[in-house]
Design an enzyme around this catalytic site. Structure first.
Site, mmCIF file in Angstrom:
data_model
loop_
_atom_site.group_PDB
_atom_site.id
_atom_site.type_symbol
_atom_site.label_atom_id
_atom_site.label_comp_id
_atom_site.label_asym_id
_atom_site.label_seq_id
_atom_site.Cartn_x
_atom_site.Cartn_y
_atom_site.Cartn_z
ATOM 1 N N GLY A 1 -10.478 33.404 -10.536
ATOM 2 C CA GLY A 1 -10.550 32.202 -9.997
ATOM 3 C C GLY A 1 -9.329 31.249 -10.345
ATOM 4 O O GLY A 1 -9.010 31.162 -11.585
ATOM 5 N N ASP B 1 -9.546 41.384 -6.510
ATOM 6 C CA ASP B 1 -8.837 42.833 -6.379
ATOM 7 C C ASP B 1 -8.613 43.493 -7.772
ATOM 8 O O ASP B 1 -7.843 42.868 -8.672
ATOM 9 C CB ASP B 1 -7.490 42.604 -5.927
ATOM 10 C CG ASP B 1 -7.846 42.421 -4.201
ATOM 11 O OD1 ASP B 1 -8.364 43.330 -3.503
ATOM 12 O OD2 ASP B 1 -7.476 41.603 -3.707
ATOM 13 N N THR C 1 -9.360 29.591 -17.845
ATOM 14 C CA THR C 1 -10.597 29.421 -17.173
ATOM 15 C C THR C 1 -11.225 28.005 -17.275
ATOM 16 O O THR C 1 -11.259 27.642 -18.423
ATOM 17 C CB THR C 1 -11.808 30.357 -17.436
ATOM 18 O OG1 THR C 1 -13.029 30.073 -16.821
ATOM 19 C CG2 THR C 1 -11.978 30.726 -18.793
ATOM 20 N N ASP D 1 -14.200 27.684 -17.449
ATOM 21 C CA ASP D 1 -15.312 27.789 -18.202
ATOM 22 C C ASP D 1 -15.211 27.613 -19.475
ATOM 23 O O ASP D 1 -16.271 27.488 -20.382
ATOM 24 C CB ASP D 1 -16.030 29.173 -17.665
ATOM 25 C CG ASP D 1 -16.158 29.596 -16.095
ATOM 26 O OD1 ASP D 1 -16.277 28.368 -15.628
ATOM 27 O OD2 ASP D 1 -16.135 30.607 -15.861
ATOM 28 N N ARG E 1 -20.545 29.491 -15.419
ATOM 29 C CA ARG E 1 -20.950 31.043 -15.342
ATOM 30 C C ARG E 1 -22.259 30.740 -16.532
ATOM 31 O O ARG E 1 -22.799 30.116 -16.449
ATOM 32 C CB ARG E 1 -20.106 31.908 -15.749
ATOM 33 C CG ARG E 1 -19.077 32.079 -14.703
ATOM 34 C CD ARG E 1 -18.431 33.438 -14.498
ATOM 35 N NE ARG E 1 -17.674 33.773 -15.931
ATOM 36 C CZ ARG E 1 -17.028 34.700 -16.201
ATOM 37 N NH1 ARG E 1 -17.119 35.672 -15.488
ATOM 38 N NH2 ARG E 1 -16.582 34.743 -17.382
ATOM 39 N N GLU F 1 -24.820 25.800 -14.328
ATOM 40 C CA GLU F 1 -25.240 26.741 -12.948
ATOM 41 C C GLU F 1 -25.976 27.717 -13.656
ATOM 42 O O GLU F 1 -26.740 28.621 -13.039
ATOM 43 C CB GLU F 1 -24.158 27.210 -12.186
ATOM 44 C CG GLU F 1 -22.888 28.113 -13.102
ATOM 45 C CD GLU F 1 -21.738 28.294 -12.226
ATOM 46 O OE1 GLU F 1 -21.769 28.050 -10.883
ATOM 47 O OE2 GLU F 1 -20.640 28.829 -12.647
ATOM 48 N N GLN G 1 -14.211 21.227 -9.368
ATOM 49 C CA GLN G 1 -13.864 21.118 -10.654
ATOM 50 C C GLN G 1 -12.682 22.173 -10.882
ATOM 51 O O GLN G 1 -11.904 21.873 -11.876
ATOM 52 C CB GLN G 1 -15.205 21.880 -11.531
ATOM 53 C CG GLN G 1 -16.339 21.072 -11.566
ATOM 54 C CD GLN G 1 -17.451 21.573 -11.870
ATOM 55 O OE1 GLN G 1 -18.251 21.923 -12.957
ATOM 56 N NE2 GLN G 1 -18.191 22.287 -10.586
#
Ligand code: F6P
Length: 364
Positions: free
Chosen positions: A14, A78, A140, A142, A186, A237, A289
């Site tokens: 991402g 991928d 990330t 996260d 996550r 989340e 975000q």
């Protein structure tokens, strides 16, 4: 050691604010400090498998440090070791890692910088085990990578979420409502915790601390009776009630991390409204975000990571990820970096500080 003439760089997984600052730093360091050429693969590992690349020179990376997204493109689907293609309407998966390696050899690459989260760094590690000189850069929003204190992009996401909370405050107060902000992250609660503390949340719900709905409601009622007739909740989340499950929004079977979380905010809102009778609204912050300009902290961290990754790659310290430890940039073995995801420790001083200023985690 043979002299390196050219290296490759790709962004995987991402996207995240700061990717362009890393690409710029890698390219400028390689050219300016070592006289080494750089090529960038398009759309992450897909470009490596399909030999889809673009030469990166000083002009190509000029003026991009402040831009969000990635000039190279990315994908979180991928995987060269399990590469997905649709042939005659059917899903096909095959191992195309040898093709990727052959492409690198054809291009005369002396190594590869992989800018990614745990999925992409796992792939990078597998290539390293097959003999490809690789250095990873931890990316990330996260902030869930072990072996580094901070991933770039995290503080920009926290800034976006915190600004959203500032805005939700004024409308929550006007309407005497409960406002829920659902944030990403996550399986870790870093974004929720940092944004909630910065944005003055009353309740923060994170995956690391399963919540009791009764405790959440108690906090809202207490505020209603004693201080203010509105409440702000930040929910990660991945948060879930005691004995309950995380809410899965959808499955992406072709992704190496197929579960997409989302929906806990709405579930929570229904329960709160039903129990308290107080109007409760939900904002799902989603990909806001991940978008937009990186804040200065992330531009600087991304640049330091990019410089260090290139230096280590060209000087032969490979199979590592660059890492921030305290205030220093150092390296850790890729194997360590991808072993497990980093969750918020329950004894974290952030949790202690949040509790001290009256924030509830829905646990007591
Ligand atoms: O890992 C970054 C992240 O934004 C997570 O916080 C979120 O769960 C996931 O990616 C969303 O992925 P996608 O962009 O595929 O919806």
């Amino acid at each position: 050691m043979a002299t390196i003439k050219r290296i490759g760089v790709l962004t995987g997984g991402g996207d995240c604010p700061g990717l362009n600052a890393v690409i710029r730093a890698v390219t400028k360091t390689a050219i300016n400090e070592y006289g080494v050429e750089v090529v960038g693969f398009r759309d992450g590992f897909k470009g490596l498998v399909e030999n889809d690349y673009v030469p990166l020179d000083l002009r190509a990376v000029s003026g991009i440090a402040h831009l969000g997204g990635t000039i190279l493109g990315t994908t979180n689907r991928d995987n060269p070791f399990n590469f997905h293609r649709v042939i005659n309407g059917q899903d096909h998966f095959s191992d195309r890692s040898q093709e990727a390696i052959a492409n690198m050899e054809k291009l005369g690459l002396g190594g590869l910088v992989v800018i990614g989260g745990d999925g992409s760094l796992n792939i990078a590690y597998r290539f390293y085990q097959m003999g490809v000189p690789v250095v990873g850069v931890p990316k990330t929003i996260d902030n869930d990578l072990s072996a580094t204190d901070i991933t770039f992009g995290f503080y920009t996401a926290v800034t976006t979420a915190s600004e959203a909370l500032d805005k939700l405050h004024t409308t929550a107060e006007s309407h005497h409502r409960v406002m829920i902000l659902e944030v990403m992250g996550r399986y870790a609660g870093w974004i929720a915790l940092y944004a909630g503390l910065s944005g003055g949340a009353d309740v923060i719900l994170i995956p690391e601390i399963p919540y009791h709905i009764e405790a959440v409601v108690k906090k809202i009622r207490q505020r209603h009776q004693q201080t203010k007739k509105f409440s702000i909740i930040v929910v990660a989340e991945g948060a879930a009630p005691v004995g309950g499950e995380m809410v899965v929004q959808k499955l992406v079977p072709t992704s190496h991390d197929p579960i997409r979380l989302g929906g806990i905010g709405n579930q929570l809102a229904e329960q709160i409204e039903e129990i308290t009778g107080i109007e409760t609204r939900v904002t799902v912050l989603g990909h806001l975000q991940r978008g937009g300009q990186p804040i200065p902290y992330d531009r600087i961290l991304a640049t330091r990571y990019g410089v260090a990754a290139t230096e280590n790659l060209i000087e032969g310290n490979v199979g590592v990820m660059v890492s921030l430890q305290g205030t220093r940039i150092t390296t850790v073995p890729l194997q360590e970096a991808v072993k497990e995801i980093r969750k918020v420790p329950l004894d974290s001083d952030m949790i202690r500080a949040a509790k001290a200023v009256g924030i509830s985690f829905g646990a007591e």
